[in-house]
Design a protein around this motif. Structure first.
Motif, short mmCIF file in Angstrom:
data_model
loop_
_atom_site.label_atom_id
_atom_site.label_comp_id
_atom_site.label_asym_id
_atom_site.label_seq_id
_atom_site.Cartn_x
_atom_site.Cartn_y
_atom_site.Cartn_z
N ARG A 1 -98.87 -3.75 -28.26
CA ARG A 1 -97.64 -2.99 -27.98
C ARG A 1 -96.48 -3.51 -28.80
O ARG A 1 -95.66 -2.73 -29.32
CB ARG A 1 -97.32 -3.05 -26.48
N ARG A 2 -96.41 -4.84 -28.97
CA ARG A 2 -95.30 -5.39 -29.74
C ARG A 2 -95.40 -5.00 -31.21
O ARG A 2 -94.41 -4.60 -31.83
CB ARG A 2 -95.26 -6.92 -29.60
N VAL A 3 -96.59 -5.13 -31.80
CA VAL A 3 -96.69 -4.88 -33.24
C VAL A 3 -96.75 -3.40 -33.58
O VAL A 3 -96.43 -3.00 -34.70
CB VAL A 3 -97.92 -5.61 -33.85
N SER A 4 -97.15 -2.56 -32.63
CA SER A 4 -97.21 -1.12 -32.90
C SER A 4 -95.95 -0.39 -32.47
O SER A 4 -95.71 0.75 -32.90
CB SER A 4 -98.42 -0.50 -32.19
N GLY A 5 -95.16 -1.02 -31.62
CA GLY A 5 -93.96 -0.35 -31.12
C GLY A 5 -94.26 0.81 -30.20
O GLY A 5 -93.46 1.74 -30.08
N THR A 6 -95.42 0.78 -29.51
CA THR A 6 -95.83 1.84 -28.60
C THR A 6 -96.15 1.24 -27.24
O THR A 6 -96.20 0.01 -27.08
CB THR A 6 -97.08 2.58 -29.12
N ASP A 7 -96.41 2.11 -26.29
CA ASP A 7 -96.84 1.64 -24.97
C ASP A 7 -98.34 1.92 -24.77
O ASP A 7 -98.81 2.24 -23.68
CB ASP A 7 -96.03 2.31 -23.85
N VAL A 8 -99.10 1.78 -25.86
CA VAL A 8 -100.55 2.02 -25.83
C VAL A 8 -101.22 1.16 -24.77
O VAL A 8 -100.77 0.04 -24.47
CB VAL A 8 -101.15 1.75 -27.23
N THR A 9 -102.32 1.67 -24.20
CA THR A 9 -103.01 0.97 -23.12
C THR A 9 -104.47 0.69 -23.49
O THR A 9 -105.19 1.61 -23.91
CB THR A 9 -102.97 1.79 -21.82
N LEU A 10 -104.88 -0.55 -23.33
CA LEU A 10 -106.29 -0.93 -23.49
C LEU A 10 -106.93 -0.94 -22.11
O LEU A 10 -106.48 -1.66 -21.22
CB LEU A 10 -106.41 -2.32 -24.13
N THR A 11 -107.96 -0.14 -21.94
CA THR A 11 -108.62 -0.08 -20.62
C THR A 11 -109.80 -1.04 -20.52
O THR A 11 -110.28 -1.32 -19.42
CB THR A 11 -109.11 1.35 -20.34
N GLY A 12 -110.27 -1.54 -21.64
CA GLY A 12 -111.38 -2.49 -21.63
C GLY A 12 -111.53 -3.14 -22.98
O GLY A 12 -111.23 -2.54 -24.02
N VAL A 13 -111.96 -4.39 -22.96
CA VAL A 13 -112.18 -5.15 -24.21
C VAL A 13 -113.63 -5.62 -24.22
O VAL A 13 -114.08 -6.31 -23.31
CB VAL A 13 -111.22 -6.35 -24.31
N HIS A 14 -114.36 -5.22 -25.26
CA HIS A 14 -115.76 -5.60 -25.38
C HIS A 14 -115.93 -6.93 -26.13
O HIS A 14 -116.69 -7.79 -25.70
CB HIS A 14 -116.53 -4.50 -26.10
N LEU A 15 -115.22 -7.06 -27.23
CA LEU A 15 -115.27 -8.28 -28.03
C LEU A 15 -113.88 -8.54 -28.58
O LEU A 15 -113.16 -7.60 -28.94
CB LEU A 15 -116.26 -8.15 -29.18
#
Length: 505
Positions: free
Chosen positions: A260-274
């Motif tokens: 969010r900081r580097v993209s300047g958006t409020d994007v959401t990660l719902t899961g991290v695989h690796l």
């Protein structure tokens, strides 16, 4: 006792093992990981770009087609290699996240460029590279032992003993190819110097709730950089001085906050695989050899992955070292041959470290760096600018200082082709050097035959001899001597003796 023990079964260690095995050395490879396969080696996280120089190394050892097959590439990377005219490159990559147009490359400005089946780089992955090299190593009698972690290295004037678990492995030589956190480097006492990091980078395979908020490809922003691919692979750089604790696995919450900081958006990660992290710490050993212990690849130098030079740099180390170490093992190396490994490869490594430092400096999220970015975009948009970057990233700009003023000596040899269709690459598959004689009277035949066991001789008119009468090519593909007009036998013999030792009587 083995001739050589290699610590590390990654691409660099395996390529070196193949070079030594091809030369008839007994080789043992020790690898700490119990399994060769890993999701980090598969696409998309294991994806790597091999430069033209690296692809040519596979070509010259008869491994190009297996590599292309394993990589899912269904056509040769060299466009129309039967032509007598070199073709433009199909890709140039980027500099500091700024993409370049391959159509802007000035082919006429590339030194001694000839068509070749291996003219272009290849997109592959670590699994494909290691599979091809592992199969070749096995055929050459190389033994690979996995799940073996080295804990001690002791050497004397005659041998080196490697301690791993309850076992000791003795060899005449040991080569550390065990990565950026090399155990061998530390145990053998190599000095490791360089610069500290400016950023923390992340590679992530994640589920994104709202991917439309992220632009595809490389994105330089006022707060950093991010890369998004269709496979939901995300790369990020945050200029925090390398503050993230890399001993900890990054959490979803931390990764989302950074994104969010580097993209300047409020994007959401719902899961991290690796997920993994890295920095732009740039370090290099002051020498690549301590007695009977040598280093290659990331064991000798580390840097950020900007520009995708790490794997290619390591493969170049292995190609340069293999034939020199084999000649030393067999007792026919001329004095000082093994010392040329550090002398030739360390400057190349230092240049790559500076290449990545320059990119990091240009990507900093401050007004000064952003002003530099604007200037770089203008320069990289020119034909000269794009050509310069391609020379550096393809390896065509590399030149070893071999003490000759001839512009071809010290460079990677072009794929010279005789009128009967035989290519230089065809002649190099057995790992020997090559003497190509284009003179009408085959004037170098008698001289070359004095090194017959170490040097392959081929003669005849060439499709394009580049104005040369003859050329001497080392086993690593480097031009050791070149003759203009009439070949000078005395000069040829001096060069052959320098690189291949005392001739047969």
């Amino acid at each position: 006792m083995h001739d050589v023990v290699i610590v590390g079964a990654g691409p660099v260690g395996l390529f070196l093992a193949c070079e030594l095995g091809l030369a008839g050395c007994s080789v043992l490879v020790l690898e700490g990981a119990p399994e060769g396969r890993s999701p980090w080696k598969e696409n998309p996280l294991g994806m790597r770009g091999l430069s033209a120089a690296s692809v040519e190394a596979f070509y010259r050892r008869g491994m190009l087609h297996p590599l292309l097959t394993a990589s899912g590439v269904h056509d040769d990377p060299g466009a129309n290699p039967d032509s007598d005219e070199p073709s433009p490159p199909r890709g140039v990559s980027h500099f500091a996240g700024m993409m370049l147009d391959p159509a802007q490359v000035d082919v006429t400005a590339l030194p001694f460029r000839l068509p070749s089946p291996a003219l272009e780089g290849v997109m592959t992955n670590l699994e494909a590279v290691e599979t091809v090299l592992s199969e070749r190593a096995s055929k050459l009698g190389v033994e690979v032992r996995r799940g073996v972690k080295v804990s001690a290295v002791a050497q004397d004037d005659e041998s080196v003993v490697v301690q791993a678990g309850e076992h000791e492995y003795a060899a005449r030589w040991v080569v550390g190819c065990d990565g950026g956190r090399s155990t061998v480097r530390g145990l053998a006492g190599f000095e490791f110097v360089g610069t500290e990091p400016q950023f923390t980078g992340y590679v992530v395979l994640a589920d994104i709730a709202d991917p439309e908020k992220l632009h595809p490809g490389f994105n330089l922003t006022p707060t950093g950089m991010y890369l998004r691919t269709p496979a939901e692979y995300i790369g990020m750089l945050e200029f925090d001085g390398g503050a993230f604790d890399r001993s900890q696995r990054p959490t979803r919450e931390h990764l989302q906050a950074v994104l969010r900081r580097v993209s300047g958006t409020d994007v959401t990660l719902t899961g991290v695989h690796l997920a993994s992290s890295f920095t732009d710490r740039a370090m290099q050993t002051t020498t690549y050899r301590q007695g009977r212990v040598l280093l290659a690849g990331d064991s000798a130098h580390i840097h950020s992955p900007l520009g995708a030079q790490g794997l290619n740099l390591g493969l170049g180390d292995a190609m340069n070292l293999g034939w020199k170490l084999a000649a030393t093992v067999h007792g026919h190396a001329p004095d000082g041959l093994l010392d040329t490994y550090t002398r030739e490869r360390r400057p190349i490594g230092a240049g790559v470290l500076d290449w990545t430092r320059a990119q990091a400096a240009a990507m900093k999220p401050d007004p000064h760096a952003q002003a530099v970015q604007g200037l770089l975009r203008d320069l990289l948009g020119t034909r000269d600018g794009t050509t310069y970057v391609f020379k550096r990233t393809s390896g065509s700009a590399n030149r070893y200082d071999l003490g000759s003023e001839h512009p071809l000596v010290g460079r990677n040899a072009p794929d010279l082709r005789l009128e009967d269709g035989t290519r230089l690459g065809d002649l190099m598959q057995d790992g020997r050097g090559v003497a190509l004689d284009f003179s009408i009277d085959r004037s170098l035949h008698g001289s070359a035959m004095r090194w017959e066991s170490r040097l392959r001789y081929a003669a005849g008119p060439a499709r394009n001899d580049l104005g040369l009468s003859a050329v001497l090519v080392r086993p690593d593909g480097t031009v050791a001597w070149a003759g203009d007009r009439v070949p000078d036998r005395e000069a040829f013999e001096q060069a052959a003796g320098r690189w291949f030792g005392t001739p047969h009587i």
